[in-house]
Design a protein around this motif. Structure first.
Motif, PDB file in Angstrom:
ATOM      1  N   ARG A  29       0.836  -1.210   0.000  1.00 46.57           N
ATOM      2  CA  ARG A  29       0.000   0.000   0.000  1.00 46.57           C
ATOM      3  C   ARG A  29       0.865   1.251   0.000  1.00 46.57           C
TER       4      ARG A  29
ATOM      5  N   ALA B 190       2.399   1.628  -3.484  1.00 51.64           N
ATOM      6  CA  ALA B 190       1.451   2.144  -4.478  1.00 51.64           C
ATOM      7  C   ALA B 190       1.216   3.633  -4.281  1.00 51.64           C
ATOM      8  N   SER B 191       1.098   4.070  -3.034  1.00 52.53           N
ATOM      9  CA  SER B 191       0.869   5.497  -2.768  1.00 52.53           C
ATOM     10  C   SER B 191       2.062   6.321  -3.229  1.00 52.53           C
TER      11      SER B 191
ATOM     12  N   ARG C 288      -3.048  -2.279 -10.059  1.00 50.40           N
ATOM     13  CA  ARG C 288      -4.408  -1.872  -9.701  1.00 50.40           C
ATOM     14  C   ARG C 288      -4.401  -0.882  -8.544  1.00 50.40           C
ATOM     15  N   ARG C 289      -3.523  -1.107  -7.574  1.00 54.28           N
ATOM     16  CA  ARG C 289      -3.446  -0.181  -6.436  1.00 54.28           C
ATOM     17  C   ARG C 289      -3.038   1.217  -6.905  1.00 54.28           C
TER      18      ARG C 289
ATOM     19  N   ALA D 103      -5.817   2.958  -8.684  1.00 55.13           N
ATOM     20  CA  ALA D 103      -6.820   3.430  -7.723  1.00 55.13           C
ATOM     21  C   ALA D 103      -6.333   4.677  -6.988  1.00 55.13           C
ATOM     22  N   GLU D 104      -5.048   4.705  -6.608  1.00 54.05           N
ATOM     23  CA  GLU D 104      -4.504   5.869  -5.907  1.00 54.05           C
ATOM     24  C   GLU D 104      -4.540   7.115  -6.793  1.00 54.05           C
TER      25      GLU D 104
ATOM     26  N   ASP E 113      -1.451  -6.681  -9.022  1.00 50.48           N
ATOM     27  CA  ASP E 113      -2.027  -6.116  -7.797  1.00 50.48           C
ATOM     28  C   ASP E 113      -1.483  -4.716  -7.556  1.00 50.48           C
ATOM     29  N   LEU E 114      -0.184  -4.551  -7.733  1.00 51.49           N
ATOM     30  CA  LEU E 114       0.430  -3.225  -7.565  1.00 51.49           C
ATOM     31  C   LEU E 114      -0.119  -2.262  -8.610  1.00 51.49           C
TER      32      LEU E 114
END
Length: 1009
Positions: free
Chosen positions: A345, A348-349, A377-378, A381-382, A374-375
């Motif tokens: 998380r 990704a941020s 998609r994160r 989204a961010e 997964d990274l």
């Protein structure tokens, strides 16, 4: 040029591959646009063709131009490859190649073989599991056909002495070696990899016989597929042919090049094998015109990734390096930054923040490169916090598009018999209409959730919902006017919409085609309203079109799919569509990109962020797979698993040479420590040997501070605990005896519930627990006492058992739960009957659930205390005894004496004042607690009065006096409704804890730890 000497070029790492290739081709074409238009370009995949088209557009500054013919070798169609000079397809027709079998059709046919094998071995799997196993087999077939192996060797490489597991695997793989070839031939199809090989070999053979008179350029491929490598070798020898390789390391000596060719995990191994086929040394490969020399970063990275036995050259290089050379190395690394992040998380941020920061520079482009979906998609989204939709080459999972989500929810809803969670998810989907306006359905859905689906789980199906509605109509508080009729109308509409699917689901086993047709028909009816038909809503726009296309393909293969239980329908659809993606064509940011490593190999951006650089993520684990061991793969001449690591390493090397590079990894994954990618470890070790490691890695605290600042407010102002002081007129003038304890321990709860009128909602489909069991026990005891208020029946046990069965039948509880509760209830009720037998001789009448009030007057306005006594006994001597049933823990005697557990003493105050209906003023004899548990200890009797305790009269008098003082205190405007004002008397349960921010302010005061 002659056709004997291969014409092979390289575009060194550090150049934007497609831009450099396009510039060179435009320069070769000169002023004649037809030369470029007549050129045939062979590229690795469709994404590369798209990127090269965009490069021509950029270099042409948007002017109209004739582009070369671009053919993606990885996704080859016969119509895209000219098999005769001049571009006709006559040779294709002469080949008479069968069409390639579709992925879904192949999975369906293989599933039949898998199911047959499982049945013969006495085992079985759900339909979705069979399909997934078939898809895995399909991938093995593709790998084998691509590597051009001979399956006949399989029996020879699995001797009888090998473990039983591999013997079973060999027998299972007979599906591929013996049965599959006959089936695919009977279907009139070819495997995709086989058809591609035949086309490529036919093209190479044709060009060997008759060289084309137009330019042919093969670019960007490393020749990892044998048939592609043969075609590339032929192109390199054509009179007008050119082969352009990506990022060839030309600084290797002959001995080092031989070591690289033997190391499948090395980034240059694929190119080494291709040059070996061409009989060329790296130094004899020319640099593509318009290309810049290899970047210093690429040179350092190549040095770091040398085979393990060659790394001793690092120390030799460091020992002989001058200060000037060290400074040049440091300058080479100046554009690379390495961040370690705490978890995915955080990573990704940080990446999203870095991408957003890049947009502050006009015209700057940036891309995240990662194989970790997964990274990806994160990060996507961010970025939406800034309303940025990134161009993701990986696309969006087709299963996550609205039409397919709606279909899956519908199938799940029927599978779970309209369970509350599934039903609400379906009705809250934007496509759901049920013949009414969306706003009206949303409003009705909220009412359905609040009044019917929160609390104990209703019985299954629409009939269970209707029963729950009828039961709810008999409860307090009443439903809003007209809601019952509207909910009945919703149930009727749902019943009509679900008819096709309900009929299909009534069968224990059904054909997949019948289930799919019923699902689609019900979905179209359910999503339709007066404004738009359901089909027009479901299959509109690009998401609907893509979903419809996928479902048509599945429907065409339905005949080959096995029959299945209806409950497996959703899982089977998911397994058939797993891995399919939808790539949006509009609405994406023009300067931010999300690429997989292969796409990044041929493209460039001003900033590349290489994310997910951990072992197991990038690179993936070198897993030989479930079917074949490493020795078996080697004996079959299948590529070693490490070859994928070498290809990933080549992609990384290309990306590392970008103008600005940021490397990121997460230190932990799901709480477990991670291992950095081997390439990072190599690069870190090299920089330490060269004495330049300080220029690469950034402190972890720097990235953490940036990410923390994203959500940090500009100013933090600590707040005191809430202390509401509502007007006196708004303060409650009536409370029940059970609420008085809450008033003392947690006044804020009284403020929230009685003044703000806020009530905590029950959980959706809450499993009945101690509270519901307690209500059932109270109801049983109430019914028994009211039926026999003066004397026990002739057979008390039978009479009580009949009441228990009646109460259970009307409770709406699941039958399995009723069976679970019966033994406990039998034990506690047996204890209750024993108590009854002891007490009846001294009682002239017993009242159950009797209402009482006590009006208190004083300096302020009148206050009414209400109560409902569980049991009020009128003794033979004229005294009153009060009994409170407890199915949980009993209050402590100290709390009762201190007035912190005043419920029963306050009931005593009402009783001695004659406040209970039908009960005259009488002396108060005792206050008792009966604990009814039905466990190892069936019941417990406890008296609050007499003996060492104060008398019942004294307890009642003290409770009434305490209540008057409490009323007087809150009749003063300065008295606030505080949360937990007594640290030593915190309530066990608090529905308003979050609203009062107890966890925020209690850490400062020391309350509750």
């Amino acid at each position: 040029m002659t056709g004997d000497r291969p014409k092979v070029f390289t575009i060194p790492a550090g150049n934007a591959f497609v831009d450099c290739l396009a510039r060179g081709l435009m320069r070769q074409a000169g002023d004649d646009p037809l030369v470029l238009a007549q050129t045939l370009l062979l590229l690795p995949n469709r994404r590369a063709a798209r990127a090269l088209s965009e490069a021509f557009l950029r270099l042409g500054e948007g002017r109209p131009q004739l582009l070369p013919t671009m053919v993606p070798l990885g996704d080859l169609d016969a119509e895209e490859l000219a098999l005769e000079a001049g571009g006709s397809l006559g040779a294709t027709q002469d080949l008479a190649l069968a069409p390639a079998i579709g992925e879904t059709h192949r999975a369906a046919l293989l599933a039949q073989l898998v199911e047959r094998w499982l049945a013969s071995s006495g085992s079985g799997l759900p339909a979705a599991g069979v399909i997934r196993l078939a898809r895995d087999l399909g991938r093995l077939i593709d790998e084998a056909e691509t590597a051009e192996i001979e399956w006949e060797k399989l029996d020879d490489i699995v001797p009888q002495s090998l473990a039983a597991h591999w013997q079973t695997t060999r027998d299972f793989l007979k599906i591929v070696t013996e049965h599959w070839p006959a089936i695919v031939n009977a279907e009139g199809h070819l495997g995709p990899a086989t058809r591609r090989r035949l086309l490529l070999d036919a093209q190479a053979e044709l060009w060997a016989k008759q060289a084309p008179d137009y330019p042919v350029v093969a670019a960007g491929s490393t020749g990892s597929i044998p048939a592609v490598a043969r075609l590339l070798a032929r192109v390199a020898k054509l009179p007008h042919g050119q082969l352009v390789l990506p990022g060839l390391d030309q600084a290797c000596s002959g001995e080092l090049w031989a070591a690289i060719a033997a190391d499948p995990s090395h980034p240059q191994q694929g190119l080494a094998r291709l040059l070996e086929r061409l009989q060329l040394a790296p130094k004899s490969v020319a640099v593509w015109p318009e290309a810049l020399p290899e970047s210093p970063v690429a040179s350092l990275t190549n040095l770091a990734l040398r085979p393990a036995l060659e790394t001793q050259s690092w120390r030799d290089l460091a020992g002989g390096a001058s200060e000037r050379q060290r400074r040049s190395w440091q300058r080479a690394l100046a554009g690379i930054t390495w961040y370690d992040c705490s978890d995915p998380r955080h990573e990704a941020s940080l990446i999203a923040l870095l991408l957003r920061r890049s947009l502050e520079t006009p015209d700057k482009t940036a891309a995240l490169v990662t194989p970790d979906r997964d990274l990806a998609r994160r990060v996507a989204a961010e970025l939406r916090r800034w309303d940025i939709e990134i161009d993701d080459s990986g696309g969006r999972a087709l299963l996550q598009t609205p039409p397919l989500v709606f279909l899956r929810l519908l199938a799940r809803c029927l599978t779970e018999d309209l369970a509350p969670e599934a039903l609400l998810a379906l009705l809250k989907h934007p496509f759901a209409r049920a013949g009414m306006d969306r706003a009206a359905l949303s409003s009705l859905c909220r009412d359905l959730e609040r009044h019917l689906l929160r609390g104990p789980r209703p019985q299954a199906g629409l009939e269970g919902l209707r029963k729950s509605l009828r039961r709810r109509q008999t409860m307090r508080p009443p439903l809003p006017t007209g809601l019952a009729q509207r909910l009945e109308g919703l149930f009727d509409s749902l019943e009509r919409c679900l008819v096709p699917l309900t009929v299909a689901f009534d069968k224990p086993i059904a054909a997949f085609s019948d289930l799919l047709d019923a699902l689609l028909k019900s979905a179209e009816v359910l999503s339709g309203d007066d404004d738009l038909a359901g089909a027009a809503r479901l299959w509109a726009e690009e998401t609907g079109e893509a979903a419809a296309e996928a479902l048509v393909e599945i429907r065409s293969a339905a005949a080959a799919l096995p029959d299945l239980p209806p409950g497996d329908l959703s899982g089977l659809i998911e397994s058939l569509l797993e891995g399919r993606v939808l790539r949006p064509h509009y609405g994406l940011h023009p300067r931010l990109f999300l690429w997989g490593p292969l796409e990044a190999r041929l493209q460039g951006a001003d900033l590349l962020i290489l994310g997910g650089l951990n072992e197991g993520s990038w690179p993936r684990l070198a897993d030989p797979g479930p079917w074949l061991s490493r020795p078996m793969r080697e004996a079959l001449d299948l590529p070693p698993p490490e070859r994928r690591i070498g290809q990933s390493a080549h992609d990384l090397l290309q990306a590392m040479a970008a103008p600005e590079v940021i490397l990121t990894r997460a230190l932990k994954q799901e709480g477990a420590p991670t291992i950095p990618a081997r390439w990072l470890s190599r690069l870190e070790a090299l920089t330490k040997v060269l004495g330049i490691e300080a220029s690469l890695k950034r402190p972890a605290a720097e990235a953490a501070a940036w990410v923390a600042a994203l959500d940090r407010p500009k100013q933090v102002q600590p707040q005191s605990p809430p202390a509401p002081r509502p007007p006196l007129a708004a303060r409650p003038r009536q409370l029940s005896v059970t609420r008085i304890e809450t008033w003392m321990r947690n006044p804020y709860a009284i403020f929230a519930s009685s003044i703000l009128r806020l009530e905590k909602l029950d959980e959706i489909a809450e499993d009945p627990g101690p509270a519901e069991r307690g209500q059932l026990i109270h109801a049983v005891l109430e019914a028994f006492v009211k039926a026999y208020p003066k004397a026990l029946p002739a057979d008390p046990k039978a009479a009580l058992a009949a009441i228990v069965e009646t109460s259970l039948a009307s409770s709406g509880l699941d039958r399995s739960l009723q069976q679970l509760w019966r033994p406990r209830m039998a034990r506690l009720l047996s204890w209750f009957l024993d108590m009854e037998a002891q007490r009846r001789d001294n009682c002239r009448e017993i009242l159950a659930e009797v209402n009482g009030v006590l009006d208190l007057t004083g300096s302020g306005a009148a206050f009414r205390l209400t109560a409902k006594a569980d049991r009020l006994e009128l003794r033979s001597d004229g005294a009153i005894a009060l009994v409170d049933y407890k199915t949980g823990s009993l209050p402590k005697a100290a709390d009762v004496n201190l007035g912190l557990a005043p419920q029963l003493p306050l009931e005593g105050a009402i009783a001695r004042s004659g406040g209970f209906a039908g009960v005259s003023t009488a002396p108060l004899d005792s206050l008792e607690l009966w604990r009814l548990v039905g466990g190892a200890e069936s019941g417990e009797f406890k008296t609050l009065s007499g003996g060492k305790n104060p008398s019942a009269e004294d307890l009642a008098e003290a409770a009434e006096a305490g209540l008057r003082a409490l009323i007087a205190a809150f009749d003063r405007i300065e008295t606030a409704y505080l949360a937990h004002p007594r640290p030593g008397a915190v309530p066990r349960f608090d529905d308003y804890r979050q609203l009062a921010r107890v966890d925020e302010w209690s850490s400062d005061t020391g309350e509750e730890g």
